[in-house]
Design a protein around this motif. Sequence first.
Motif, PDB file in Angstrom:
ATOM      1  N   ARG A  58     -30.981  -0.223  -3.457  1.00  0.00           N
ATOM      2  CA  ARG A  58     -30.966  -0.610  -4.865  1.00  0.00           C
ATOM      3  C   ARG A  58     -32.358  -0.347  -5.425  1.00  0.00           C
ATOM      4  N   ILE A  59     -32.415   0.570  -6.354  1.00  0.00           N
ATOM      5  CA  ILE A  59     -33.679   0.896  -7.013  1.00  0.00           C
ATOM      6  C   ILE A  59     -33.440   0.618  -8.487  1.00  0.00           C
ATOM      7  N   GLU A  60     -33.917  -0.535  -8.937  1.00  0.00           N
ATOM      8  CA  GLU A  60     -33.629  -0.993 -10.298  1.00  0.00           C
ATOM      9  C   GLU A  60     -34.322  -0.132 -11.354  1.00  0.00           C
ATOM     10  N   SER A  61     -35.596   0.050 -11.203  1.00  0.00           N
ATOM     11  CA  SER A  61     -36.356   0.868 -12.153  1.00  0.00           C
ATOM     12  C   SER A  61     -37.601   1.380 -11.444  1.00  0.00           C
ATOM     13  N   VAL A  62     -38.199   2.377 -12.040  1.00  0.00           N
ATOM     14  CA  VAL A  62     -39.412   2.934 -11.450  1.00  0.00           C
ATOM     15  C   VAL A  62     -40.577   2.014 -11.811  1.00  0.00           C
ATOM     16  N   ILE A  66     -42.086   0.578  -6.487  1.00  0.00           N
ATOM     17  CA  ILE A  66     -41.178   1.650  -6.053  1.00  0.00           C
ATOM     18  C   ILE A  66     -41.987   2.901  -5.725  1.00  0.00           C
ATOM     19  N   LYS A  67     -42.966   3.220  -6.560  1.00  0.00           N
ATOM     20  CA  LYS A  67     -43.807   4.390  -6.273  1.00  0.00           C
ATOM     21  C   LYS A  67     -44.493   4.229  -4.923  1.00  0.00           C
ATOM     22  N   ALA A  68     -44.940   3.023  -4.614  1.00  0.00           N
ATOM     23  CA  ALA A  68     -45.597   2.767  -3.327  1.00  0.00           C
ATOM     24  C   ALA A  68     -44.612   2.952  -2.176  1.00  0.00           C
ATOM     25  N   HIS A  69     -43.358   2.528  -2.362  1.00  0.00           N
ATOM     26  CA  HIS A  69     -42.344   2.694  -1.320  1.00  0.00           C
ATOM     27  C   HIS A  69     -42.063   4.168  -1.050  1.00  0.00           C
ATOM     28  N   PHE A  70     -42.179   4.996  -2.077  1.00  0.00           N
ATOM     29  CA  PHE A  70     -41.887   6.429  -1.945  1.00  0.00           C
ATOM     30  C   PHE A  70     -43.125   7.243  -1.548  1.00  0.00           C
ATOM     31  N   ALA A  71     -44.217   6.596  -1.190  1.00  0.00           N
ATOM     32  CA  ALA A  71     -45.465   7.301  -0.890  1.00  0.00           C
ATOM     33  C   ALA A  71     -45.377   8.167   0.368  1.00  0.00           C
ATOM     34  N   THR A  72     -44.784   7.621   1.430  1.00  0.00           N
ATOM     35  CA  THR A  72     -44.694   8.330   2.711  1.00  0.00           C
ATOM     36  C   THR A  72     -43.333   8.063   3.339  1.00  0.00           C
ATOM     37  N   VAL A  73     -43.003   8.802   4.366  1.00  0.00           N
ATOM     38  CA  VAL A  73     -41.768   8.545   5.117  1.00  0.00           C
ATOM     39  C   VAL A  73     -41.817   7.141   5.712  1.00  0.00           C
ATOM     40  N   ARG A  74     -42.946   6.756   6.249  1.00  0.00           N
ATOM     41  CA  ARG A  74     -43.072   5.432   6.875  1.00  0.00           C
ATOM     42  C   ARG A  74     -42.855   4.312   5.856  1.00  0.00           C
ATOM     43  N   SER A  75     -43.410   4.453   4.657  1.00  0.00           N
ATOM     44  CA  SER A  75     -43.211   3.409   3.645  1.00  0.00           C
ATOM     45  C   SER A  75     -41.758   3.377   3.168  1.00  0.00           C
ATOM     46  N   LEU A  76     -41.108   4.533   3.106  1.00  0.00           N
ATOM     47  CA  LEU A  76     -39.680   4.567   2.765  1.00  0.00           C
ATOM     48  C   LEU A  76     -38.853   3.861   3.838  1.00  0.00           C
ATOM     49  N   ALA A  77     -39.158   4.108   5.099  1.00  0.00           N
ATOM     50  CA  ALA A  77     -38.436   3.459   6.196  1.00  0.00           C
ATOM     51  C   ALA A  77     -38.619   1.941   6.133  1.00  0.00           C
TER      52      ALA A  77
END
Length: 93
Positions: A58-62, A66-77
């Motif tokens: 669930r990604i409500e808004s940018v 959210i930008k921090a979560h999408f920074a690297t593969v590890r942060s996305l995981a």
Amino acid sequence: MDDLETEVKALIVDSLKLEDLRPEDIDSEEPLFVDGLGLDSIDALELGVALRKKFGLRIESVSEDIKAHFATVRSLARFIRSQQTADAAAQQA
């Protein structure tokens, strides 16, 4: 390497059609946008859709979070795991 990170890498390669790149070529700590892998805002949208479909994110808004979560593969995981843990806790409540 973490299995979830491997899945995220494969999803990045497949969903963004990065034919000249293999999942194992992506470093888990490498920035995904601008420097590093060099993804752009369109890639972010496509990746967000793919993550929603595969992991039910669930990604409500940018936001900055959210930008921090999408920074690297590890942060996305980590983000995927945190949502899966929250979902599991909500189901038990």
